[in-house]
Design an enzyme around this catalytic site. Structure first.
Site, PDB file in Angstrom:
ATOM      1  N   THR A 405       0.885  -1.151   0.000  1.00  0.00           N
ATOM      2  CA  THR A 405       0.000   0.000   0.000  1.00  0.00           C
ATOM      3  C   THR A 405       0.921   1.198   0.000  1.00  0.00           C
ATOM      4  O   THR A 405       2.104   1.085   0.271  1.00  0.00           O
ATOM      5  CB  THR A 405      -0.909  -0.027   1.254  1.00  0.00           C
ATOM      6  OG1 THR A 405      -1.697  -1.212   1.234  1.00  0.00           O
ATOM      7  CG2 THR A 405      -1.835   1.170   1.335  1.00  0.00           C
ATOM      8  N   SER A 476     -11.417  -1.964   5.127  1.00  0.00           N
ATOM      9  CA  SER A 476     -10.018  -1.611   4.910  1.00  0.00           C
ATOM     10  C   SER A 476      -9.419  -1.078   6.206  1.00  0.00           C
ATOM     11  O   SER A 476     -10.135  -0.631   7.102  1.00  0.00           O
ATOM     12  CB  SER A 476      -9.910  -0.545   3.824  1.00  0.00           C
ATOM     13  OG  SER A 476      -8.580  -0.057   3.715  1.00  0.00           O
ATOM     14  N   GLY A 496       0.674  -0.816   5.530  1.00  0.00           N
ATOM     15  CA  GLY A 496       1.019  -1.820   6.521  1.00  0.00           C
ATOM     16  C   GLY A 496      -0.108  -2.735   6.925  1.00  0.00           C
ATOM     17  O   GLY A 496      -0.048  -3.346   7.994  1.00  0.00           O
ATOM     18  N   GLY A 497      -1.173  -2.846   6.100  1.00  0.00           N
ATOM     19  CA  GLY A 497      -2.269  -3.727   6.467  1.00  0.00           C
ATOM     20  C   GLY A 497      -2.887  -3.297   7.787  1.00  0.00           C
ATOM     21  O   GLY A 497      -3.028  -2.111   8.072  1.00  0.00           O
TER      22      GLY A 497
END
Length: 595
Positions: A405, A476, A496-497
């Site tokens: 991302t 998300s 970073g999720g």
């Protein structure tokens, strides 16, 4: 950093550029301020010559613009647009499009994201939601076999994994409603990078090597991103002429250049050849959504961030509201880290139990965001003992490090600002590149919850609120944010999720808890993370002392050291007086730049 007079040597100017790769622009006068045009040129050259730039303080000045992004060419693209009379929103278009070219493993036209905008002239703030959506034919059953068992990798590879992208629609929308310049002008740097090529840096080379076998099995992707079938080495010139043509179509025709016509037809054909269920109506029907941002206070600071379908803003609010009940200074002191971990544990439990796209499901948002609810959640936090996650509810799993991302932060000289986090999910997404378009598609369908006990790639599980449905947006963790207090304004975000949430929480605690702002320290400070299950605290390698770890273990926490550091935070800060504007890149992300 002390102000230097303009009559210092070019060598001194070069030293400044080598250290920070900062360029300051004063748009009102059309000049480059005290640095002088010759110094700006030197620094721009240095920004290209030293692609792996560490974090440092930016230069103090007045009436400045600032950009922090994950790649020097993207940062430069935004700066070029500001110098051509664009505002922060035009610069955001340029940065996002450039990242689509130079950071294809993290974001792009085939992905989505969230944009947080602030318009200076009237204080108007809005969230532009360009999150991907499930195609019309999407159902949970697509990802299970005839026996009701999940098909391994179906939500991460192949046509079923790709959701309908939103970034191109956002570029058009932001240009039409907020920009000063024609879309074609803002997209011109990205078109040039794609057509003429750019030298890949060590980060691209490393990630391409990591995903080399994956890309080799996908002929269109291999032709686009590899060098004769192998991961390119640093310095290889990567050209993407097909992507340049697609960006030009968007520049010339707006939405129709991507969501209709030959590009749309090629995308549908490529997805369905790979087992997907796209229709032209999926693309034609895609729309960005403007949403009211979340806004809440913490110890005198106002935090503005994104709403659902981002779970991050809610988790930040819940965590900070819980932490208000405790005396908290340094968030990395063992006693305080224990409290932060306990707040994260509870916020992530609520994510799994309640959150989803609230255009489709009822989410008890008012209750989750209330201080009364936070007080009840915090009531059973024991300052001396870690909570066993079994006591809070059913099991969830923690995520691996995320680098797939991107985030950028921008402020212009008028005070307009943007915080944007964009993604294609896993590194190089689904790997599907539609021939003739250069567009790499996401695999964001994996962010839906397929069943309660089936984690996604980031080991997050969820419930019915985040189940697959046509035109629904998956939950998300992307959390761009503005933080404002008596000191000034912080524009911040990170990839970073699920670790985005803990990164932002620690950064906000660092900022609010300090009387002065050390932006470099905020983005580089060591990180820890907890997300309910497995019941363990993940810490960065070499980030925490033996005594620190012993203190947490004594309270009952199970620690796991992660060999790879996570995140690539990008931050911009403007002091309350307006006399200081600075930008900082996370040293964890190589090949970074400032403007």
């Amino acid at each position: 950093m002390a102000r230097r007079s303009v009559d210092r040597s070019v060598g001194a100017c070069a030293a400044i550029g080598r250290k920070s790769a900062v360029v300051i622009l004063e748009r009102r006068t059309g000049s480059t301020g005290w640095l002088g045009a010759w110094c700006v040129a030197a620094i721009l050259a240095l920004a290209s010559a030293w692609p792996q730039i560490a974090v440092s303080q930016a230069l103090p000045a007045t009436d400045q613009a600032a950009i922090a992004s994950a790649h020097p060419l993207a940062t430069r693209a935004g700066g070029d647009i500001l110098k051509r009379g664009g505002n922060a929103f035009d610069a955001a278009i340029a940065v996002a499009a450039a990242l689509a070219v130079v950071e294809p493993y993290s974001s792009g036209l085939g992905g989505g994201g969230f944009w947080l905008l602030h318009r200076a002239r009237d204080g108007y703030q809005i969230m532009v939601d360009s999150r991907e959506v499930a195609p019309l034919a999407a159902t949970p059953e697509l990802f299970f076999d005839a026996d009701g068992k999940p098909v391994s990798g179906a939500a991460r590879r192949g046509g079923k994994s790709a959701a309908v992208p939103g970034v191109p629609a956002a570029l058009v929308h932001i240009a039409q409603h907020y920009g000063n310049l024609p879309l074609a002008v803002s997209l011109s740097p990205a078109i040039r990078y794609a057509r003429e090529g750019f030298e890949v840096g060590s980060r691209y080379a490393r990630i391409a090597k990591l995903r080399e076998r994956f890309l080799q099995n996908l002929p269109a992707a291999a032709r686009t991103f590899l060098d004769n079938g192998r991961a390119p080495r640093r310095g290889f010139v990567l050209r993407q002429p097909a992507l340049a043509e697609t960006i030009e179509r968007v520049a010339d025709s707006g939405r129709d250049g991507f969501y209709r016509g030959t590009v749309a037809q090629a995308l549908v054909a490529a997805v369905n050849r790979a087992g997907g269920v796209w229709q032209l109506a999926d693309l034609e029907g895609y729309r960005v959504v403007e949403r009211a941002p979340l806004r809440f206070d913490y110890h005198g600071a106002t935090i503005t961030t994104v709403a659902l379908p981002s779970a991050g803003g809610i988790a930040l609010a819940q965590s900070l509201h819980m932490l208000e009940r405790f005396e908290l200074s340094d968030a990395r002191a063992p006693r305080n880290a224990h409290l932060v971990i306990e707040a994260l544990r509870r916020a992530f439990q609520d994510r799994a139990l309640y959150l989803g796209d609230d255009d489709f499901v009822d989410v008890p948002l008012a209750r989750l965001m209330s201080r009364e609810y936070a007080a009840r959640r915090a009531a059973n936090i024991d300052p001396a003992r870690a909570t066993n996650s079994d006591e809070l509810g059913s099991k969830q799993s923690v995520s691996p490090p995320g680098g797939n991302t991107t985030h950028f932060s921008i402020i212009d000289s008028e005070g307009n600002r943007v915080a944007a986090t964009l993604s294609i999910n896993l590194l190089f997404g689904s790997g599907i590149v539609a021939p003739g378009t250069g567009v790499l598609l996401n695999n964001e369908m994996d962010d839906f919850s397929l069943q309660a006990d089936l984690p996604n790639a980031f080991r997050l599980r969820g419930g019915a609120a985040n189940a697959v449905a046509p035109r629904k947006r998956p939950l998300s963790s992307m959390t761009p944010a503005f933080v404002e207090d008596q000191k000034g304004l912080l524009i911040i975000g990170a990839p970073g999720g699920s670790r985005i949430v803990s990164q932002l929480l620690l950064a906000i605690l660092d900022y609010v808890g300090s009387t002065t702002v050390d932006l470099a320290q905020i983005v580089s400070a060591p990180r820890y993370h907890h997300q309910w299950w497995p019941d363990r605290v993940e810490i960065e390698l070499d980030g925490f002392s033996h005594d620190w770890q012993a203190s947490l273990k004594a309270k009952g926490h199970r620690l796991r050291t992660v060999k790879r550091k996570w995140g690539n935070m990008q931050a911009v800060y403007k002091s309350k007086t307006g006399s200081t504007v600075s930008a900082a890149n996370d040293p964890r992300g190589k090949d970074v730049a400032w403007y």
